[in-house]
Design an enzyme around this catalytic site. Structure first.
Site, PDB file in Angstrom:
ATOM      1  N   PHE A  61     -32.893 -36.041  13.788  1.00 36.96           N
ATOM      2  CA  PHE A  61     -32.512 -36.489  12.443  1.00 36.96           C
ATOM      3  C   PHE A  61     -33.257 -37.771  12.060  1.00 36.96           C
ATOM      4  CE2 PHE A  61     -29.128 -33.800  13.808  1.00 36.96           C
ATOM      5  CZ  PHE A  61     -28.588 -33.232  12.667  1.00 36.96           C
ATOM      6  N   CYS A  75     -29.696 -44.682  -1.918  1.00 38.79           N
ATOM      7  CA  CYS A  75     -29.027 -43.628  -2.685  1.00 38.79           C
ATOM      8  C   CYS A  75     -28.357 -44.255  -3.897  1.00 38.79           C
ATOM      9  CB  CYS A  75     -28.004 -42.864  -1.854  1.00 38.79           C
ATOM     10  SG  CYS A  75     -27.345 -41.470  -2.816  1.00 38.79           S
ATOM     11  N   CYS A 121     -21.410 -41.130  -4.761  1.00 38.60           N
ATOM     12  CA  CYS A 121     -20.214 -40.285  -4.564  1.00 38.60           C
ATOM     13  C   CYS A 121     -19.087 -41.153  -3.988  1.00 38.60           C
ATOM     14  CB  CYS A 121     -20.519 -39.161  -3.583  1.00 38.60           C
ATOM     15  SG  CYS A 121     -21.965 -38.195  -4.051  1.00 38.60           S
ATOM     16  N   CYS A 163     -18.411 -40.706  -0.224  1.00 39.20           N
ATOM     17  CA  CYS A 163     -19.601 -40.761   0.647  1.00 39.20           C
ATOM     18  C   CYS A 163     -19.264 -41.355   2.013  1.00 39.20           C
ATOM     19  CB  CYS A 163     -20.669 -41.613  -0.022  1.00 39.20           C
ATOM     20  SG  CYS A 163     -22.158 -41.787   0.971  1.00 39.20           S
ATOM     21  N   ASP A 164     -19.725 -40.713   3.087  1.00 38.07           N
ATOM     22  CA  ASP A 164     -19.478 -41.245   4.427  1.00 38.07           C
ATOM     23  C   ASP A 164     -20.679 -42.014   4.969  1.00 38.07           C
ATOM     24  OD1 ASP A 164     -21.178 -39.146   4.897  1.00 38.07           O
ATOM     25  OD2 ASP A 164     -19.839 -38.027   6.216  1.00 38.07           O
ATOM     26  N   THR A 165     -21.704 -42.214   4.126  1.00 37.49           N
ATOM     27  CA  THR A 165     -22.857 -43.007   4.582  1.00 37.49           C
ATOM     28  C   THR A 165     -23.175 -44.100   3.544  1.00 37.49           C
ATOM     29  OG1 THR A 165     -24.315 -41.314   3.642  1.00 37.49           O
ATOM     30  CG2 THR A 165     -23.973 -41.238   6.024  1.00 37.49           C
ATOM     31  N   GLU A 182     -32.014 -32.385   3.562  1.00 42.24           N
ATOM     32  CA  GLU A 182     -30.656 -32.399   3.001  1.00 42.24           C
ATOM     33  C   GLU A 182     -30.675 -33.295   1.777  1.00 42.24           C
ATOM     34  OE1 GLU A 182     -28.161 -31.593   7.112  1.00 42.24           O
ATOM     35  OE2 GLU A 182     -28.174 -33.636   6.331  1.00 42.24           O
ATOM     36  N   HIS A 222     -19.634 -32.092  13.988  1.00 42.23           N
ATOM     37  CA  HIS A 222     -20.001 -33.312  14.725  1.00 42.23           C
ATOM     38  C   HIS A 222     -18.889 -34.357  14.626  1.00 42.23           C
ATOM     39  CE1 HIS A 222     -21.256 -33.600  10.583  1.00 42.23           C
ATOM     40  NE2 HIS A 222     -21.444 -34.888  10.666  1.00 42.23           N
TER      41      HIS A 222
END
Ligand code: SF4
Length: 214
Positions: free
Chosen positions: A36, A42, A46, A49-51, A112, A208
């Site tokens: 990855f 970004c 959102c 968002c988890d990042t 992605e 994951h």
């Protein structure tokens, strides 16, 4: 009076949050060994968002695409079957130099994206995860291999169906996946019920996270 443009960022170096060799956790390729590259930056915003730590591109060091390709090569020798370029929103950047650097490795390149920008680079597999508040460009909807919609509430189901219809109008029939928002009991119930009624769709889980691996 025209304003002189500021210095352009070097597309041969990209802001990187992290690189890691793990298993793809979600989508049609879940469970497979992958390398990855998580790019920073970004502006899609959102709420779930988890990042979020990836949003500010300037907060992350830039790395040369050749150095990223060397890391991918090492991961391939250790078993990675493909490379996933993720984010953040990777298409905020010109991804052509990265894809050119990775191409000699012969590994499939996966992307992605939320699809809000134009496509750059050459990918073997595009996972489009569209957002209702920032709908994707037709070029991405018409060219993705996988359409993965995150479900929290009822309107997300209508949005998912509308995205699939739009892709089909554009001549594309991607794999269709619903992914419940993380720990959203309502999202889980809605997605399961929808997929049970709709044979073209399948469920995607963030395995994951369940396994506490990244
Ligand atoms: Fe987060 Fe992805 Fe949404 Fe950007 S597009 S805010 S990285 S979930």
């Amino acid at each position: 009076m025209s304003v002189a443009p500021g210095p352009q960022p070097d597309p041969a170096a990209l802001p990187v949050v992290e690189t890691f060799h793990s298993l793809q956790g979600e989508g049609l390729h879940a469970g497979r060994s992958a390398f990855f590259i998580r790019l920073a930056g970004c502006s899609v915003g959102c709420s779930w968002c988890d990042t979020k730590h990836s949003w500010a591109a300037a907060a992350h060091p830039r790395q040369e695409v050749t150095a990223l390709a060397s890391e991918a090569e090492q991961a391939a020798s250790a078993g990675a079957a493909f490379v996933v370029v993720t984010g953040g929103e990777p298409l905020h950047h010109n991804l052509t130099p990265l894809c050119v650097a990775l191409a000699p490795l012969g590994l499939p390149l996966h992307l992605e994206t939320s699809g809000v920008d134009a496509l750059s680079g050459q990918f073997d597999w595009i996972t489009l995860s569209p957002k209702a508040h920032r709908p994707p460009a037709d070029a991405l909807l018409g060219g993705c291999q996988e359409l993965k919609v995150v479900i929290h509430d009822e309107p997300d189901l209508s949005f998912a169906a509308a995205m699939a219809r739009r892709a089909e109008l554009l001549g594309n029939r991607p794999a269709l996946l619903l992914q419940p928002g993380w720990q959203s009991a309502r999202g889980e119930a809605l997605a399961v019920a929808f997929v049970r009624r709709q044979p073209r769709w399948r469920l995607s889980l963030q395995s994951h996270k369940w396994l506490s691996i990244r």
